[in-house]
Design a protein around this motif. Structure first.
Motif, PDB file in Angstrom:
ATOM      1  N   CYS A 110     -34.200 201.432  56.367  1.00 24.92           N
ATOM      2  CA  CYS A 110     -32.904 201.197  55.724  1.00 24.92           C
ATOM      3  C   CYS A 110     -32.274 202.520  55.302  1.00 24.92           C
ATOM      4  O   CYS A 110     -31.687 202.640  54.239  1.00 24.92           O
ATOM      5  N   ARG A 111     -32.419 203.523  56.172  1.00 27.34           N
ATOM      6  CA  ARG A 111     -31.896 204.866  55.878  1.00 27.34           C
ATOM      7  C   ARG A 111     -30.394 204.877  55.702  1.00 27.34           C
ATOM      8  O   ARG A 111     -29.846 205.660  54.947  1.00 27.34           O
ATOM      9  N   VAL A 132     -24.462 188.017  57.489  1.00 24.23           N
ATOM     10  CA  VAL A 132     -24.330 189.404  57.933  1.00 24.23           C
ATOM     11  C   VAL A 132     -23.235 189.472  58.984  1.00 24.23           C
ATOM     12  O   VAL A 132     -23.258 188.716  59.956  1.00 24.23           O
ATOM     13  N   PRO A 133     -22.237 190.359  58.810  1.00 25.36           N
ATOM     14  CA  PRO A 133     -21.186 190.500  59.824  1.00 25.36           C
ATOM     15  C   PRO A 133     -21.783 190.846  61.185  1.00 25.36           C
ATOM     16  O   PRO A 133     -22.820 191.511  61.277  1.00 25.36           O
ATOM     17  N   GLU A 134     -21.131 190.388  62.240  1.00 22.56           N
ATOM     18  CA  GLU A 134     -21.627 190.590  63.592  1.00 22.56           C
ATOM     19  C   GLU A 134     -21.845 192.068  63.903  1.00 22.56           C
ATOM     20  O   GLU A 134     -22.784 192.447  64.612  1.00 22.56           O
ATOM     21  N   VAL A 139     -28.536 195.547  63.757  1.00 23.17           N
ATOM     22  CA  VAL A 139     -29.205 196.631  63.027  1.00 23.17           C
ATOM     23  C   VAL A 139     -30.026 196.077  61.874  1.00 23.17           C
ATOM     24  O   VAL A 139     -31.190 196.438  61.684  1.00 23.17           O
ATOM     25  N   VAL A 140     -29.437 195.184  61.084  1.00 20.02           N
ATOM     26  CA  VAL A 140     -30.113 194.630  59.910  1.00 20.02           C
ATOM     27  C   VAL A 140     -31.314 193.782  60.325  1.00 20.02           C
ATOM     28  O   VAL A 140     -32.410 193.894  59.752  1.00 20.02           O
ATOM     29  N   LYS A 141     -31.152 192.916  61.337  1.00 18.11           N
ATOM     30  CA  LYS A 141     -32.246 192.049  61.776  1.00 18.11           C
ATOM     31  C   LYS A 141     -33.414 192.867  62.323  1.00 18.11           C
ATOM     32  O   LYS A 141     -34.575 192.570  62.039  1.00 18.11           O
TER      33      LYS A 141
END
Length: 316
Positions: A110-111, A132-134, A139-141
């Motif tokens: 999570c840099r 979470v926005p598309e 990236v988040v997943k």
């Protein structure tokens, strides 16, 4: 007694004096228990024939308290990005990582959250549900998946520090715990460690009052722990230190000096103005420049790839 032995004796005395006078770790028992569990798990894998390798990555800067009940402190410049990014690439390369980091600095997986508001990664839909926005979803997943996988498989142990006293006490605990891995252990020491400190017994107990006029304070030199790490704490481990300078004319000279003086296997030399884009890897065999190719690529990816190869040769 020759001057060299005299120097070593003085250094050993300074190191012992530092640890003897340092304030005790508040969570030392918890750190020790977590380290023991992590080391035991990875030791069993090594004994079973799994070619496991373990690296301690130090990251972020240490603080120097000016008061025992600290209000003011001297800080060291470091966002911790290099350590966090390197941790991800070490795990990807098959290493187990002890991530020794400054509280509040960059974290593996999570840099990007330090530069962007955490709330920017989420939004409310029409039913007031968080999503979470598309544009950020992939990236988040991926970050969540990789982080949980590393923790669940016992590949990542995170330990935090703030002060120079905490950092060096924990580093000693980690190093002595990792000595059982022998040549399969590595130290990747990219934390920005303070060169000077105020001895605990000389420190003001309460907030220093400005009414007293100009502040006149004497700082002691922090004992150099790299030699002790190499000779006593984890003598068989593969050791990588970093040398940061603002003057490019002395950078390589200082890196060469560190390589010989502290018996490092590798010194990564970086200049403050260009450290995000270029480093020079210094070994006894020569110097290799590593550069970032494009803004979307991490320099650390190439750096870790090179160091993994150096470590493999060392083990072989």
């Amino acid at each position: 007694m020759d001057s060299r032995n005299g120097s070593e004796t003085s250094q050993e005395s300074d190191v012992k004096s530092f640890f003897r006078s340092a304030p005790p770790l508040q969570n030392g028992d918890l750190i020790s228990a977590n380290l023991r569990q992590f080391v035991d798990r990875n030791s069993r894998r090594l004994e079973s024939g799994d070619p496991i390798k373990v690296v301690c990555v130090t990251s972020g800067g240490t603080t120097v308290p000016l008061e025992q009940r600290c209000v003011r402190y001297i800080d060291n410049f470091s966002s911790g990005y290099r350590g966090a990014a390197s941790t991800e690439y070490f795990i990807k390369a098959g290493y187990s990582v002890i991530f020794l980091y400054r509280r509040g600095s960059c974290q593996p997986y999570c840099r990007y959250l330090l530069e962007d508001s955490f709330l920017d990664f989420f939004e409310l839909n029409e039913e007031s549900m968080i999503q979470v926005p598309e544009s950020h979803a992939t990236v988040v997943k991926t970050a969540i998946k990789d982080y949980h996988k590393a923790v669940e498989e016992g590949l990542l142990l995170k330990i935090s520090f703030t002060t120079i006293f905490e950092y060096l006490q924990i580093l000693k605990m980690v190093a002595t715990s990792m000595s059982c891995f022998g040549q399969h252990g590595m130290f990747y020491l990219c934390a920005a460690v303070s060169d000077f400190y105020v001895p605990w017994e000389s420190m003001a107990k309460h907030k220093i009052q400005s009414a007293g006029g100009p502040l006149d304070m004497r700082l002691n030199q922090v004992p150099k722990m790299l030699s002790v790490l190499r000779k006593e704490w984890a003598p068989s481990a593969f050791c990588i230190s970093f040398k940061l300078e603002t003057d490019p004319d002395i950078l390589l000279q200082k890196a060469d000096m560190a390589l010989k003086k502290y018996q490092m296997h590798v010194v990564v030399a970086n200049e403050l103005a260009t450290y995000k884009d270029e480093v020079i890897v210094v070994t006894a065999g020569g110097k290799t420049t590593v550069r970032r190719h494009g803004k979307d690529q991490d320099l650390e990816e190439q750096l870790i790839d090179l160091l993994v190869k150096e470590h493999k040769e060392y083990i072989g």
